[in-house]
Design an enzyme around this catalytic site. Structure first.
Site, PDB file in Angstrom:
ATOM      1  N   TYR A 109      -1.320  29.285  15.976  1.00  0.00           N
ATOM      2  CA  TYR A 109      -1.891  28.235  16.826  1.00  0.00           C
ATOM      3  C   TYR A 109      -1.764  26.934  16.052  1.00  0.00           C
ATOM      4  O   TYR A 109      -2.101  26.852  14.871  1.00  0.00           O
ATOM      5  CB  TYR A 109      -3.367  28.531  17.116  1.00  0.00           C
ATOM      6  CG  TYR A 109      -4.037  27.460  17.950  1.00  0.00           C
ATOM      7  CD1 TYR A 109      -4.172  27.634  19.319  1.00  0.00           C
ATOM      8  CD2 TYR A 109      -4.507  26.293  17.374  1.00  0.00           C
ATOM      9  CE1 TYR A 109      -4.761  26.652  20.101  1.00  0.00           C
ATOM     10  CE2 TYR A 109      -5.096  25.303  18.139  1.00  0.00           C
ATOM     11  CZ  TYR A 109      -5.229  25.501  19.506  1.00  0.00           C
ATOM     12  OH  TYR A 109      -5.809  24.526  20.267  1.00  0.00           O
ATOM     13  N   GLU A 198      -1.434  20.919  22.162  1.00  0.00           N
ATOM     14  CA  GLU A 198      -1.726  22.289  21.760  1.00  0.00           C
ATOM     15  C   GLU A 198      -0.453  23.115  21.833  1.00  0.00           C
ATOM     16  O   GLU A 198       0.166  23.199  22.892  1.00  0.00           O
ATOM     17  CB  GLU A 198      -2.790  22.866  22.702  1.00  0.00           C
ATOM     18  CG  GLU A 198      -3.284  24.215  22.276  1.00  0.00           C
ATOM     19  CD  GLU A 198      -4.321  24.756  23.247  1.00  0.00           C
ATOM     20  OE1 GLU A 198      -5.509  24.697  22.947  1.00  0.00           O
ATOM     21  OE2 GLU A 198      -3.915  25.228  24.328  1.00  0.00           O
TER      22      GLU A 198
END
Ligand code: GDP
Ligand code: MN
Length: 392
Positions: A109, A198
């Site tokens: 991530y 993101e």
């Protein structure tokens, strides 16, 4: 403002960030053409909606043949996808991204956000990327690393290396790739007035372990769009609340909520105060419409129409503290609304500030059933009583 994944990937690509080869498609035949153009023998078809959580909800599918790409696209387009981010009403899929499938070895991530506490762009990263990231954040917050960026200096190499090492990208070639990618995403973020970027997953792909952004989500500062025309063009009105779009077209700010009192106010502060006052009296606002400053009678009429389009609205509360606004214009607009919109709902009106005497007089002399209130608390109490009476 959000954009679609394929748009985010095109933007990243233009900054030299590695993303899979792919393209958007609006139909099954177009999807097949995209797959043929990309070549290879495995593709992913991804529903393009402004919400994540698609993987778990059937919005990301792997295809083994171009016919498969076509079939999956045909099944996806037109359906309503419900993910944990869409709310129960879901989102209609109108386009898909077709791209080469990646041979994923590990998922990370990686993102940038503007941290409110430090007021700085901050890296958020984790070794545990993928569809379970929310669970990771809840159950093992120690697996999430953060790094704050000084706006005067920008993102430095050592910070990228620190983050890369912390999430397990220690191997030399991985680390240099990670540093390059992080700096490029940062430039993209900063140059376009983003609020959030993101990448989940940032994938370690193939035998040679190269890094690639396999999913990308960007959110931009709406107040900066005037100077980012290229970003503004990526706006997809299908993804926004139609009433909010209509309101912004009239220079009004509309926020949908889930109660039954429709609120027309001026200014965000007064909107909050009005909401608190309604709650204090045991009621719930259905929405907020901020008419801003200097609202013309036409603007007020449009405001009434937009607020009443919500079938949950059982009463209107107009709360105006006029500074630049004029209470007589507001009153004239409300009467115009009554005359042109066939209003059957009770309307509580509290006016204060510029030309208040004139405004009140106009309302009183109109002979229309306005319930006038003296102050905020009085207005909220009257609106809640009215709604409760309607519901009884
Ligand atoms: P999201 O669920 O909406 O965030 O959609 P993602 O684009 O992140 O996809 C969800 C998951 O699908 C990823 O975490 C991957 O595990 C998987 N996935 C996405 N693209 C590929 C791909 O090219 N190959 C493989 N094998 N899996 C993929
Ligand atoms: Mn994702």
């Amino acid at each position: 403002m959000n954009i679609h994944e394929y748009q985010a990937k095109e933007l990243l690509r233009s900054y030299g960030v590695p993303v899979p080869n792919g393209n958007v498609a609006y139909s099954d035949s177009q999807a097949q053409a995209v797959a043929e153009q990309i070549g290879g023998d495995k593709w992913v078809v991804k529903a393009q909606i402004h919400a994540g959580g698609r993987g778990k909800a059937g919005g990301v599918k792997v295809a083994d043949s171009v016919e498969d790409v076509r079939r999956i696209t045909d099944e996806m387009i037109g359906t309503t996808l419900v993910t944990h981010q869409t709310g129960p009403q879901g989102r209609v899929v109108r386009r898909v991204l077709v791209e080469e499938a990646s041979d994923i070895r590990k998922e990370f991530y990686f993102g940038f956000v503007i941290d409110r506490a430090s007021q700085r762009i901050t890296i958020v990263a984790s070794s545990e990327g993928g569809v379970e990231i929310e669970e990771v954040a809840r159950q093992s917050p120690d697996k999430i690393v953060k790094e704050t960026i000084d706006p005067a200096i920008g993102l430095l190499d050592f910070q990228c290396r620190k983050v890369a090492a912390a999430i397990g990208l220690r191997e030399k070639s991985c680390m240099s790739q990670a540093v390059r990618i992080m700096k490029r995403i940062y430039r993209c973020f900063r140059d376009n007035d983003a609020l959030q970027a993101e990448i989940n997953p940032l994938g370690l792909v193939g035998k040679d372990h190269h890094l690639m952004c396999l999913d990308a989500k960007f959110n931009f500062d709406t107040n900066a769009l005037y100077r980012r025309p290229d970003i503004n063009e990526l706006r997809d009105l299908d993804e926004e609340d139609p009433k909010e779009v209509e309101a912004s077209g009239h220079g009004l700010n509309y926020i949908a909520l889930d109660g039954n009192i429709g609120c027309i106010v001026n200014g965000a502060g007064l909107a909050m105060a009005t909401m608190d006052a309604i709650s204090l009296h045991g009621g719930r606002p259905a929405n907020f419409l901020d008419v801003g400053g200097g609202a013309s009678p036409e603007k007020v009429t449009n405001a009434c129409r937009i607020v009443m389009e919500d079938p949950n609205v059982k009463a209107l509360l107009v709360n105006i503290f006029a500074g630049i606004n004029r209470c007589d214009w507001i009153a004239t607009g409300l009467i115009q609304a009554y005359q042109t919109l066939n209003i059957e709902l009770p309307m509580v009106v509290r006016l204060a500030g510029t030309n208040v005497e004139e405004g009140r007089k106009i309302l009183t002399e109109s002979g229309l059933p306005f319930v006038q209130a003296d102050h905020l608390d009085d207005a909220a109490a009257k609106a809640v009583t009215t709604v409760n009476r309607e519901n009884a």
